[in-house]
Design a protein around this motif. Structure first.
Motif, PDB file in Angstrom:
ATOM      1  N   PRO A  55     -33.755 -29.820  77.796  1.00  0.00           N
ATOM      2  CA  PRO A  55     -32.504 -30.327  77.224  1.00  0.00           C
ATOM      3  C   PRO A  55     -31.891 -29.399  76.182  1.00  0.00           C
ATOM      4  CG  PRO A  55     -34.119 -32.083  77.371  1.00  0.00           C
ATOM      5  CD  PRO A  55     -34.828 -30.818  77.738  1.00  0.00           C
ATOM      6  N   TRP A  56     -32.735 -28.765  75.352  1.00  0.00           N
ATOM      7  CA  TRP A  56     -32.182 -27.834  74.359  1.00  0.00           C
ATOM      8  C   TRP A  56     -31.498 -26.657  75.046  1.00  0.00           C
ATOM      9  CZ3 TRP A  56     -31.206 -29.556  69.887  1.00  0.00           C
ATOM     10  CH2 TRP A  56     -32.070 -30.389  69.184  1.00  0.00           C
ATOM     11  N   ALA A  57     -32.096 -26.186  76.135  1.00  0.00           N
ATOM     12  CA  ALA A  57     -31.524 -25.040  76.845  1.00  0.00           C
ATOM     13  C   ALA A  57     -30.203 -25.383  77.518  1.00  0.00           C
ATOM     14  CB  ALA A  57     -32.520 -24.515  77.880  1.00  0.00           C
ATOM     15  N   LEU A  58     -30.049 -26.663  77.923  1.00  0.00           N
ATOM     16  CA  LEU A  58     -28.834 -27.068  78.646  1.00  0.00           C
ATOM     17  C   LEU A  58     -27.570 -26.799  77.842  1.00  0.00           C
ATOM     18  CD1 LEU A  58     -29.661 -30.437  80.452  1.00  0.00           C
ATOM     19  CD2 LEU A  58     -29.011 -28.265  81.489  1.00  0.00           C
ATOM     20  N   GLY A  59     -27.634 -27.070  76.531  1.00  0.00           N
ATOM     21  CA  GLY A  59     -26.445 -26.868  75.689  1.00  0.00           C
ATOM     22  C   GLY A  59     -25.965 -25.437  75.731  1.00  0.00           C
ATOM     23  N   GLY A  60     -26.888 -24.502  75.542  1.00  0.00           N
ATOM     24  CA  GLY A  60     -26.523 -23.089  75.573  1.00  0.00           C
ATOM     25  C   GLY A  60     -26.058 -22.641  76.942  1.00  0.00           C
ATOM     26  N   ILE A  61     -26.707 -23.144  77.988  1.00  0.00           N
ATOM     27  CA  ILE A  61     -26.330 -22.781  79.358  1.00  0.00           C
ATOM     28  C   ILE A  61     -24.924 -23.290  79.686  1.00  0.00           C
ATOM     29  CG2 ILE A  61     -26.866 -23.188  81.790  1.00  0.00           C
ATOM     30  CD1 ILE A  61     -29.853 -23.302  80.912  1.00  0.00           C
ATOM     31  N   MET A  62     -24.625 -24.526  79.276  1.00  0.00           N
ATOM     32  CA  MET A  62     -23.297 -25.096  79.540  1.00  0.00           C
ATOM     33  C   MET A  62     -22.202 -24.298  78.854  1.00  0.00           C
ATOM     34  SD  MET A  62     -23.138 -27.786  81.526  1.00  0.00           S
ATOM     35  CE  MET A  62     -21.694 -28.694  80.979  1.00  0.00           C
ATOM     36  N   ASN A  63     -22.487 -23.821  77.647  1.00  0.00           N
ATOM     37  CA  ASN A  63     -21.470 -23.093  76.878  1.00  0.00           C
ATOM     38  C   ASN A  63     -21.311 -21.645  77.309  1.00  0.00           C
ATOM     39  OD1 ASN A  63     -20.759 -25.287  75.218  1.00  0.00           O
ATOM     40  ND2 ASN A  63     -22.486 -24.890  73.851  1.00  0.00           N
ATOM     41  N   THR A  64     -22.293 -21.121  78.038  1.00  0.00           N
ATOM     42  CA  THR A  64     -22.233 -19.713  78.429  1.00  0.00           C
ATOM     43  C   THR A  64     -22.104 -19.524  79.939  1.00  0.00           C
ATOM     44  OG1 THR A  64     -24.670 -19.647  78.386  1.00  0.00           O
ATOM     45  CG2 THR A  64     -23.499 -18.909  76.390  1.00  0.00           C
ATOM     46  N   LEU A  65     -23.082 -20.025  80.671  1.00  0.00           N
ATOM     47  CA  LEU A  65     -23.124 -19.786  82.121  1.00  0.00           C
ATOM     48  C   LEU A  65     -22.457 -20.884  82.939  1.00  0.00           C
ATOM     49  CD1 LEU A  65     -26.831 -18.544  82.297  1.00  0.00           C
ATOM     50  CD2 LEU A  65     -24.753 -17.148  82.198  1.00  0.00           C
ATOM     51  N   GLY A  66     -22.399 -22.121  82.365  1.00  0.00           N
ATOM     52  CA  GLY A  66     -21.748 -23.223  83.060  1.00  0.00           C
ATOM     53  C   GLY A  66     -22.711 -24.010  83.957  1.00  0.00           C
ATOM     54  N   ALA A  67     -22.238 -25.182  84.392  1.00  0.00           N
ATOM     55  CA  ALA A  67     -23.072 -26.083  85.183  1.00  0.00           C
ATOM     56  C   ALA A  67     -23.353 -25.546  86.586  1.00  0.00           C
ATOM     57  CB  ALA A  67     -22.401 -27.449  85.289  1.00  0.00           C
ATOM     58  N   ALA A  68     -22.583 -24.574  87.039  1.00  0.00           N
ATOM     59  CA  ALA A  68     -22.789 -24.015  88.380  1.00  0.00           C
ATOM     60  C   ALA A  68     -23.926 -22.993  88.398  1.00  0.00           C
ATOM     61  CB  ALA A  68     -21.504 -23.366  88.880  1.00  0.00           C
ATOM     62  N   SER A  69     -24.409 -22.591  87.229  1.00  0.00           N
ATOM     63  CA  SER A  69     -25.459 -21.591  87.140  1.00  0.00           C
ATOM     64  C   SER A  69     -26.801 -22.152  87.627  1.00  0.00           C
ATOM     65  CB  SER A  69     -25.588 -21.115  85.694  1.00  0.00           C
ATOM     66  OG  SER A  69     -26.787 -20.409  85.488  1.00  0.00           O
ATOM     67  N   ILE A  70     -27.625 -21.291  88.228  1.00  0.00           N
ATOM     68  CA  ILE A  70     -28.959 -21.733  88.645  1.00  0.00           C
ATOM     69  C   ILE A  70     -29.803 -22.118  87.430  1.00  0.00           C
ATOM     70  CG2 ILE A  70     -28.953 -20.327  90.736  1.00  0.00           C
ATOM     71  CD1 ILE A  70     -30.887 -18.387  89.267  1.00  0.00           C
ATOM     72  N   TRP A  71     -29.467 -21.533  86.266  1.00  0.00           N
ATOM     73  CA  TRP A  71     -30.236 -21.841  85.054  1.00  0.00           C
ATOM     74  C   TRP A  71     -29.982 -23.261  84.577  1.00  0.00           C
ATOM     75  CZ3 TRP A  71     -34.138 -18.881  84.110  1.00  0.00           C
ATOM     76  CH2 TRP A  71     -34.102 -17.564  84.525  1.00  0.00           C
ATOM     77  N   TYR A  72     -28.827 -23.825  84.934  1.00  0.00           N
ATOM     78  CA  TYR A  72     -28.545 -25.220  84.605  1.00  0.00           C
ATOM     79  C   TYR A  72     -29.526 -26.135  85.346  1.00  0.00           C
ATOM     80  CZ  TYR A  72     -25.947 -29.634  84.263  1.00  0.00           C
ATOM     81  OH  TYR A  72     -25.587 -30.944  84.024  1.00  0.00           O
ATOM     82  N   ARG A  73     -29.649 -25.915  86.660  1.00  0.00           N
ATOM     83  CA  ARG A  73     -30.600 -26.691  87.447  1.00  0.00           C
ATOM     84  C   ARG A  73     -32.029 -26.411  87.023  1.00  0.00           C
ATOM     85  NH1 ARG A  73     -29.347 -25.975  93.737  1.00  0.00           N
ATOM     86  NH2 ARG A  73     -31.202 -27.322  93.865  1.00  0.00           N
ATOM     87  N   MET A  74     -32.317 -25.151  86.667  1.00  0.00           N
ATOM     88  CA  MET A  74     -33.664 -24.783  86.252  1.00  0.00           C
ATOM     89  C   MET A  74     -34.073 -25.543  84.992  1.00  0.00           C
ATOM     90  SD  MET A  74     -35.895 -22.503  87.476  1.00  0.00           S
ATOM     91  CE  MET A  74     -35.172 -20.939  87.948  1.00  0.00           C
ATOM     92  N   ALA A  75     -33.145 -25.695  84.056  1.00  0.00           N
ATOM     93  CA  ALA A  75     -33.447 -26.420  82.814  1.00  0.00           C
ATOM     94  C   ALA A  75     -33.737 -27.890  83.099  1.00  0.00           C
ATOM     95  CB  ALA A  75     -32.278 -26.288  81.838  1.00  0.00           C
TER      96      ALA A  75
END
Length: 402
Positions: free
Chosen positions: A150-170
């Motif tokens: 969950p902590w990583a999701l905030g940074g991922i949303m603000n940088t890479l977006g929800a379409a990023s594989i890192w969003y699903r990975m988190a």
């Protein structure tokens, strides 16, 4: 402090989660004015953080801390946690991931940190060398590790977006360590606690092997959650090794129970023994499916057809975890588990699982669903809601017994 009230509160959250689940099911049948994904977020958060988290922490408190003079301190943690869960229940259905729901879900993380610190600080020294406490402590460590997602999701949303594989990975990181780590290890701890009280100890050398196999398996099998990225075969192999290690540890646990089966039947009533057999079967299916997903072909199926993943998650949460919670909460006299209501729950659970996996198979094999599929699934989901709501009502009456 009345821990039975805490259990009823957890069960109330289960009622809300089941009701939200029914709304999701009937969305395909009726014209319901909701935002589907908002209800999905509310359903999952209230189920995992309301029902399961509160049920497990209540049990851990009763087993290890209830005889200590710390009720007032724990009461503050409990009520702070309720504020965060109620906040999520009142915000997620209407706004999804937005300011207020994020605030409450973030506050929940702090509540879980508070409980973790409180638990480690206040466990009496007499439990330090017990096998059950070792499992309980590592379960809480997994709870803390899972929060990285969950902590990583905030940074991922603000940088890479929800379409990023890192969003699903988190998200997958969080889910894996919350259910394979925190929940499973906490349930194992409670089971070992019961066995220890009855003198059913696993030899220390055998326990160390069991402990490391199970935990190494949990860590390595996270790689199975990354297979949607199409990594090298090395990830499939390591993930498969993790799944095998968990199965091996599961076999060790079954071996212990088999060696002491007469004692197990003395500890548990015939009704409990039947529940244990159901849990063992569901846990075995869960881990076999996990092992199967390490094969590239089946990993691709789970990625392409979401119903297989949903069915697996429900098998874990509604099957292995929830039925285990029913058993342990009733065993420690925190919940009244009525046989008939339990059977209604089991029937609803099995029926919904069969229908969910059936839909995945029809998509896989390009077969047409039967006409009234979504209506039947919705009605089957109602059985779970009716069973859980009735359990809550009976617990408030405090009269019905097995």
């Amino acid at each position: 402090m009345n821990l039975k009230t805490h259990t009823k509160t957890a069960l109330l959250y289960f009622v809300f989660a089941a009701a939200l689940g029914c709304i999701l099911r009937f969305y395909k049948v009726l014209d319901i004015p909701i935002t589907y994904k908002f209800i999905v977020h509310a359903h999952s958060h209230v189920a995992l953080l309301g029902w399961v988290y509160l049920g497990l922490t209540t049990l851990l408190y009763k087993l290890y801390l209830s005889k200590s003079d710390i009720e007032t301190k724990y009461s503050k943690i409990f009520w702070f946690t309720q504020v965060t869960i109620i906040g999520m229940l009142l915000t997620f259905p209407f706004q999804g991931y937005a300011l207020f729901s994020i605030v409450f879900s973030t506050l929940f993380l702090f509540a879980s940190y508070w409980f973790s610190w409180f638990f480690f600080k206040n466990v009496p020294a007499k439990y330090y060398s017990t096998q059950s406490l070792k499992c309980a402590k590592v379960a809480i460590v997994y709870l803390l590790i899972s929060s990285i997602g969950p902590w990583a999701l905030g940074g991922i949303m603000n940088t890479l977006g929800a379409a990023s594989i890192w969003y699903r990975m988190a998200i997958y990181f969080y889910l894996h360590f919350i259910y394979n780590g925190w929940m499973i290890m906490a349930l194992v701890a409670i089971l070992f606690y019961i066995f220890e009280k009855q003198g059913m100890l696993m030899p220390e050398s055998d326990f160390k092997k069991f402990f490391w196999k199970l935990n190494l398996g949990i860590v390595l099998s996270f790689l199975l959650s990354t297979l949607f990225t199409k990594p090298t075969i090395f990830y499939y192999i390591l993930g498969g090794v993790g799944a095998v290690l968990q199965l091996w540890a599961f076999y060790d646990l079954l071996k212990l129970m088999k060696e002491h089966w007469c004692s197990v039947k003395n500890i548990f009533s015939p009704f409990y023994v039947r529940i244990v057999k159901v849990i063992v079967l569901l846990w075995a299916i869960k881990m076999l499916l996990q092992l199967l997903s390490s094969a590239p072909y089946f990993a691709d199926l789970a990625i392409l057809y979401l119903d297989f993943t949903i069915g697996y998650l429900h098998l874990t949460f509604l099957g292995v975890v929830t039925i285990s919670l029913f058993l342990f909460l009733d065993y420690f006299q925190l919940l009244i588990l009525n046989k008939k209501l339990y059977l209604v729950y089991i029937f609803g659970f099995i029926l919904t699982e069969v229908l969910i996996f059936y839909k995945g198979i029809t998509s896989w094999q390009s077969i047409t669903l039967f006409t009234s599929y979504y209506l039947v699934l919705a009605v089957a989901s109602l059985l779970i809601l009716v069973a859980v709501l009735s359990m809550l009502i009976n617990s408030n009456k405090g009269k019905l017994k097995n």
